[in-house]
Design an enzyme around this catalytic site. Structure first.
Site, PDB file in Angstrom:
ATOM      1  N   CYS A  73      -4.655   1.520  11.782  1.00 37.09           N
ATOM      2  CA  CYS A  73      -5.149   0.810  10.597  1.00 37.09           C
ATOM      3  C   CYS A  73      -4.567  -0.589  10.461  1.00 37.09           C
ATOM      4  CB  CYS A  73      -4.824   1.620   9.340  1.00 37.09           C
ATOM      5  SG  CYS A  73      -3.048   1.827   9.035  1.00 37.09           S
ATOM      6  N   GLU A 112     -10.657   8.271  10.113  1.00 37.82           N
ATOM      7  CA  GLU A 112      -9.880   7.898   8.925  1.00 37.82           C
ATOM      8  C   GLU A 112      -9.257   6.535   9.139  1.00 37.82           C
ATOM      9  OE1 GLU A 112      -5.699   8.158   6.862  1.00 37.82           O
ATOM     10  OE2 GLU A 112      -6.363   7.651   8.884  1.00 37.82           O
ATOM     11  N   ARG A 155      -2.889   8.098  -2.521  1.00 33.99           N
ATOM     12  CA  ARG A 155      -2.966   7.562  -1.163  1.00 33.99           C
ATOM     13  C   ARG A 155      -4.445   7.405  -0.791  1.00 33.99           C
ATOM     14  NH1 ARG A 155       0.263   7.517   3.417  1.00 33.99           N
ATOM     15  NH2 ARG A 155      -0.836   7.571   5.415  1.00 33.99           N
ATOM     16  N   ARG A 157      -7.584   6.522   1.183  1.00 34.89           N
ATOM     17  CA  ARG A 157      -7.938   6.291   2.576  1.00 34.89           C
ATOM     18  C   ARG A 157      -9.455   6.379   2.723  1.00 34.89           C
ATOM     19  NH1 ARG A 157      -3.702   4.463   2.624  1.00 34.89           N
ATOM     20  NH2 ARG A 157      -2.006   4.653   4.149  1.00 34.89           N
TER      21      ARG A 157
END
Length: 423
Positions: A73, A112, A155, A157
């Protein structure tokens, strides 16, 4: 539910593996560039883990039904340089995923990444990824966080799910709603008597005591909604029109810098050194948010000057980032630090309510602190936040553990999505 074969790319600690295996699916291949994590993968999941996926011929990867990939990421994260698909080290991994998909044509792809992937480069990065996936697959995406499933961690995502159009696409798929209605509490993941933990240093405890004294001097309704930048207390250097670095040297000497100290020196460099570090930027003009923070802190100082002048000397020797405070708890609760979650961040000492953890990050200097316990969060507690408590072994050091958990996919979120996807 069918027994599907999946591959786990950029596997890390194996979050996808745990989630899909618990649903009855079988991992037939895993890849992870970090050697330590590859060894842990073998220990924890019982299969060998290959190295750099770019060095592996796609024909040598076993046939499979699902590609799982929490691909790097950093190229898309707001915390990084945002070089995206052009990132020299990590930007080409999506194309490798597509190369594998084109060769093996698995029924599903499950990816993801960070939420900023959608908006990166004005949306062009996501447009490219979506168009590539959409050639053979129907694609759906959504930003989700484990707190909606009752896990005490915010969190967010970006999850991408795909199914071959030739298999019916995603006609019957829907992302899980995650309608947890209870009260989140960090206490649900805290170890009662951890064997190993890191205590809060004495100087950090002292800093919290000094900031508690700051809060003791104001009323709840007066708690700032902006970050406290104590360096602005007493400062009057000009900043509204032109940044200090673009101002006349003689003019700057007429003003006061951080903590109200006179700006002195024989060069622009020496004068700028008298200012807070965030005011030493090369920008011609400060952004609006920075102007607002400076203005708001100066107004706060003017209103509370009497007691602040007595308090300021106690903070002068703190490192720069600890001369800032971010109170993220609202103004309807007692202004007490000791029962909150603390993070010592580059942007300041951040104080949050103890209902959920801040997002776990790979930087071990930002591990959450539980001041009422006198210690930092443990790796076991981080594992619980990522729903990975069943792992047999963790990385050997706290720094390595938090880096790995900060990079990991959340098992709870992945499992809930997979339940709906892999029917």
């Amino acid at each position: 539910m069918r027994d599907l074969k999946f591959i786990d790319l950029f596997a890390g600690l194996g979050g996808f593996h745990i989630a899909l295996e618990s649903l009855g699916h079988t991992c037939v291949f895993a890849s992870e560039i970090n050697e330590d994590l590859r060894l842990l993968y073998k220990t924890n999941h019982g299969i060998d883990c290959a190295g750099d996926i770019n060095a592996i011929e796609v024909a040598k990867i076993p046939a499979h039904d699902v590609i799982c990939a929490g691909f790097p990421c950093q190229p898309f994260s707001k915390a990084g340089k945002q070089n995206g698909l052009n990132d020299v080290n990590n930007g080409n991994f999506f194309n490798k995923i597509m190369e594998i998909a084109d060769y093996h044509t698995p029924e599903y792809i499950f990816l993801e990444n960070v939420p900023n992937l959608r908006g990166h480069d004005g949306g062009n990065t996501w447009k490219y990824i979506h168009e590539k996936l959409s050639i053979e697959y129907e694609v759906s995406e959504q930003t989700m966080s484990p707190h909606i499933f009752g896990v005490p961690q915010h969190r967010s995502r970006f999850y991408i799910v795909c199914r071959l159009k030739s298999k019916g696409g995603l006609e019957h798929f829907k992302f899980p709603e995650g309608n947890f209605k209870g009260t989140l509490s960090i206490n649900t993941i805290i170890e009662e008597n951890p064997e190993e933990y890191t205590s809060i240093r004495k100087d950090s405890l002292n800093q919290l005591e000094v900031w508690q004294e700051f809060l003791d001097n104001i009323k709840s309704e007066e708690v700032p909604r902006f970050p406290i930048w104590a360096m602005e207390f007493g400062a009057d250097y000009p900043f509204e029109e032109v940044a200090p670095i673009k101002q006349n040297v003689k003019d700057l000497k007429k003003y006061k810098g951080q903590f109200g100290k006179k700006i002195e020196g024989h060069s622009l460099d020496e004068l700028l050194a008298c200012l807070p570090n965030y005011a030493q930027t090369d920008q011609k003009e400060f952004p609006h948010w920075k102007k607002y923070y400076i203005r708001a802190n100066r107004e706060f100082y003017a209103k509370h000057k009497k007691w602040l002048d007595k308090w300021i000397p106690k903070i002068l020797d703190f490192e720069n980032s600890h001369q800032k405070l971010e109170w993220n708890c609202g103004n309807k609760i007692p202004l007490i630090i000791n029962d909150k979650i603390i993070q010592f961040r580059p942007s300041g000492i951040r104080i949050k309510m103890p209902n959920f953890s801040p997002t776990l990050v790979i930087n071990s200097t930002q591990i959450p602190v539980f001041p009422w316990l006198g210690r930092y969060m443990t790796p076991r507690e981080a594992a619980r936040l990522q729903c990975m408590d069943e792992l047999k072994e963790f990385p050997t050091t706290t720094a390595k553990a938090f880096r790995a958990f900060g990079n990991a996919v959340n098992v709870c979120v992945v499992k809930n999505i997979a339940k709906n996807l892999l029917k």
